[in-house]
Motif scaffolding. Structure first.
Motif, short mmCIF file in Angstrom:
data_model
loop_
_atom_site.label_atom_id
_atom_site.label_comp_id
_atom_site.label_asym_id
_atom_site.label_seq_id
_atom_site.Cartn_x
_atom_site.Cartn_y
_atom_site.Cartn_z
N VAL A 1 -4.56 -11.01 19.27
CA VAL A 1 -3.42 -10.80 18.38
C VAL A 1 -3.93 -10.25 17.06
CG1 VAL A 1 -1.52 -11.90 17.13
CG2 VAL A 1 -2.12 -12.68 19.44
N ARG A 2 -3.25 -9.22 16.55
CA ARG A 2 -3.62 -8.65 15.26
C ARG A 2 -2.40 -8.69 14.34
NH1 ARG A 2 -7.50 -3.51 17.04
NH2 ARG A 2 -8.87 -4.77 18.34
N LYS A 3 -2.66 -8.99 13.08
CA LYS A 3 -1.58 -9.06 12.09
C LYS A 3 -1.86 -8.09 10.96
CE LYS A 3 -0.35 -13.81 13.20
NZ LYS A 3 -0.07 -15.16 12.68
N LEU A 4 -0.81 -7.41 10.51
CA LEU A 4 -0.95 -6.44 9.42
C LEU A 4 0.18 -6.63 8.42
CD1 LEU A 4 -1.77 -4.75 12.25
CD2 LEU A 4 -2.24 -3.01 10.55
N ALA A 5 -0.11 -6.33 7.17
CA ALA A 5 0.90 -6.34 6.13
C ALA A 5 1.67 -5.02 6.17
CB ALA A 5 0.26 -6.53 4.76
N ALA A 6 2.89 -5.04 5.66
CA ALA A 6 3.70 -3.83 5.60
C ALA A 6 2.94 -2.72 4.89
CB ALA A 6 5.01 -4.12 4.87
N GLY A 7 2.94 -1.53 5.49
CA GLY A 7 2.26 -0.39 4.91
C GLY A 7 0.85 -0.18 5.40
N ALA A 8 0.29 -1.19 6.08
CA ALA A 8 -1.09 -1.07 6.58
C ALA A 8 -1.12 -0.20 7.83
CB ALA A 8 -1.65 -2.45 6.89
N THR A 9 -2.25 0.47 8.03
CA THR A 9 -2.43 1.34 9.19
C THR A 9 -3.19 0.59 10.28
OG1 THR A 9 -2.41 3.34 7.82
CG2 THR A 9 -3.43 3.51 10.00
N LEU A 10 -2.61 0.55 11.46
CA LEU A 10 -3.26 -0.10 12.59
C LEU A 10 -4.33 0.82 13.19
CD1 LEU A 10 -3.38 -2.49 14.57
CD2 LEU A 10 -1.55 -1.38 15.88
N PHE A 11 -3.98 2.08 13.38
CA PHE A 11 -4.95 3.09 13.77
C PHE A 11 -4.47 4.45 13.28
CE2 PHE A 11 -2.31 2.46 17.64
CZ PHE A 11 -1.77 3.74 17.77
N SER A 12 -5.38 5.38 13.14
CA SER A 12 -5.06 6.71 12.64
C SER A 12 -5.27 7.76 13.72
CB SER A 12 -5.94 7.06 11.43
OG SER A 12 -5.72 6.16 10.37
N ALA A 13 -4.58 8.87 13.60
CA ALA A 13 -4.75 9.98 14.52
C ALA A 13 -6.20 10.44 14.50
CB ALA A 13 -3.83 11.13 14.13
N ASP A 14 -6.71 10.78 15.67
CA ASP A 14 -8.06 11.31 15.87
C ASP A 14 -9.16 10.26 15.77
OD1 ASP A 14 -7.09 13.92 16.34
OD2 ASP A 14 -6.98 14.27 14.18
N LYS B 1 6.09 -9.18 16.52
CA LYS B 1 7.01 -9.41 15.39
C LYS B 1 6.90 -8.23 14.43
CE LYS B 1 7.95 -12.76 11.68
NZ LYS B 1 7.50 -14.00 11.03
N GLY B 2 8.05 -7.79 13.90
CA GLY B 2 8.06 -6.69 12.95
C GLY B 2 8.28 -5.35 13.64
N ARG B 3 7.95 -4.28 12.92
CA ARG B 3 8.16 -2.93 13.44
C ARG B 3 6.96 -2.05 13.08
NH1 ARG B 3 12.46 -4.27 10.77
NH2 ARG B 3 12.34 -2.68 9.18
N VAL C 1 1.59 2.75 11.81
CA VAL C 1 1.71 2.14 10.48
C VAL C 1 2.71 1.00 10.54
CG1 VAL C 1 2.28 2.56 8.06
CG2 VAL C 1 1.16 4.36 9.40
N ALA C 2 2.36 -0.12 9.96
CA ALA C 2 3.26 -1.26 9.92
C ALA C 2 4.42 -0.98 8.96
CB ALA C 2 2.51 -2.51 9.48
N VAL C 3 5.63 -1.00 9.48
CA VAL C 3 6.81 -0.81 8.64
C VAL C 3 7.10 -2.09 7.87
CG1 VAL C 3 9.29 -0.31 8.66
CG2 VAL C 3 7.77 0.88 10.25
N THR C 4 6.91 -3.21 8.53
CA THR C 4 7.09 -4.54 7.93
C THR C 4 5.78 -5.30 8.15
OG1 THR C 4 7.85 -5.47 10.03
CG2 THR C 4 9.54 -4.52 8.57
N ASN C 5 5.72 -6.53 7.72
CA ASN C 5 4.62 -7.39 8.16
C ASN C 5 4.74 -7.49 9.69
OD1 ASN C 5 3.87 -7.79 5.52
ND2 ASN C 5 4.89 -9.77 5.35
N VAL C 6 3.64 -7.26 10.38
CA VAL C 6 3.73 -7.23 11.83
C VAL C 6 2.66 -8.08 12.50
CG1 VAL C 6 4.71 -4.88 11.87
CG2 VAL C 6 2.25 -5.19 12.12
N SER C 7 2.98 -8.48 13.72
CA SER C 7 2.03 -9.12 14.61
C SER C 7 2.10 -8.35 15.92
CB SER C 7 2.43 -10.59 14.84
OG SER C 7 1.57 -11.20 15.78
N VAL C 8 0.93 -7.92 16.42
CA VAL C 8 0.89 -7.16 17.66
C VAL C 8 -0.13 -7.78 18.61
CG1 VAL C 8 1.59 -4.98 16.57
CG2 VAL C 8 -0.85 -5.52 16.78
#
Length: 198
Positions: free
Chosen positions: A17-30, A41-43, A82-89
């Protein structure tokens, strides 16, 4: 079988499980592709930056939705998440999934079905993006995305997010929703849109 159940059934303890704050990048292109995700949870917004520097929103993953599912067949991710909200994935590692493809035909077929469903959704979004005016795009979106009652669409996010999803400016979306409300096509609340007459 939903995406989480399918992926968890083969990944077991290798999932995380990974958690990110709103606006954080989970992964980037390339960047190197590492695995598949589902939203708990979140978007999460999947986006690309065009050659002109404009943000193109490919998909907004809501709770339960898988994303980056085709990336396990690629060396790199082809968009950013990118996390739109605080997210859990939930994260399911690429190497574990690829091993299952070699050894587990039942899983392979189920994963192919999941990809097929996501492909149909992508084609629906492309069809919508090619519609000529904002009203057509909004009607198309509402008719296909309403909830179990057949006429309500819960929108916990800002209208700006919906505008990006529909490839509209926020101003065009707001203006068109106001026109549709005045015409009696929809009703709006702070968190939902309702199609009248459905």
């Amino acid at each position: 079988m939903n995406a989480d159940r399918l992926l968890a059934s083969v990944c077991g303890a290798s999932a995380s499980v990974r958690k990110l704050a709103a606006g954080a990048t989970l992964f980037s292109a390339d960047t190197p592709s590492a695995g598949v995700y589902t939203v708990v949870k979140g978007r999460v917004r999947l986006e690309r930056i065009t050659e002109r520097g404009k943000e193109a929103v490919l998909f907004v993953a809501q709770p339960g939705a898988p994303f980056a599912e085709a990336s396990i067949f690629s060396d790199v991710y082809h968009c950013s998440a990118v996390a739109v909200t605080n997210v859990s994935v939930n994260f399911y590692p690429k190497q574990k999934l690829l091993a299952e493809f070699r050894d587990n035909p039942v899983f392979t077929l189920a994963y192919a079905r999941m990809l097929g469903h996501q492909l149909m959704l992508a084609r629906t979004r492309l069809e919508r993006a090619n519609m000529n005016n904002a009203g057509e795009r909004i009607r198309h979106f509402l008719m296909l995305e309403t909830g179990p009652d057949g006429y309500s669409l819960e929108r916990p996010g800002a209208l700006k997010e919906l505008a990006a999803e529909l490839s509209l400016t926020p101003e065009a979306l707001y203006r068109t929703l106001t026109q549709m409300t005045k015409a009696g096509e929809i009703e709006r609340t702070t968190s939902a849109l309702h199609l009248i007459g459905r």
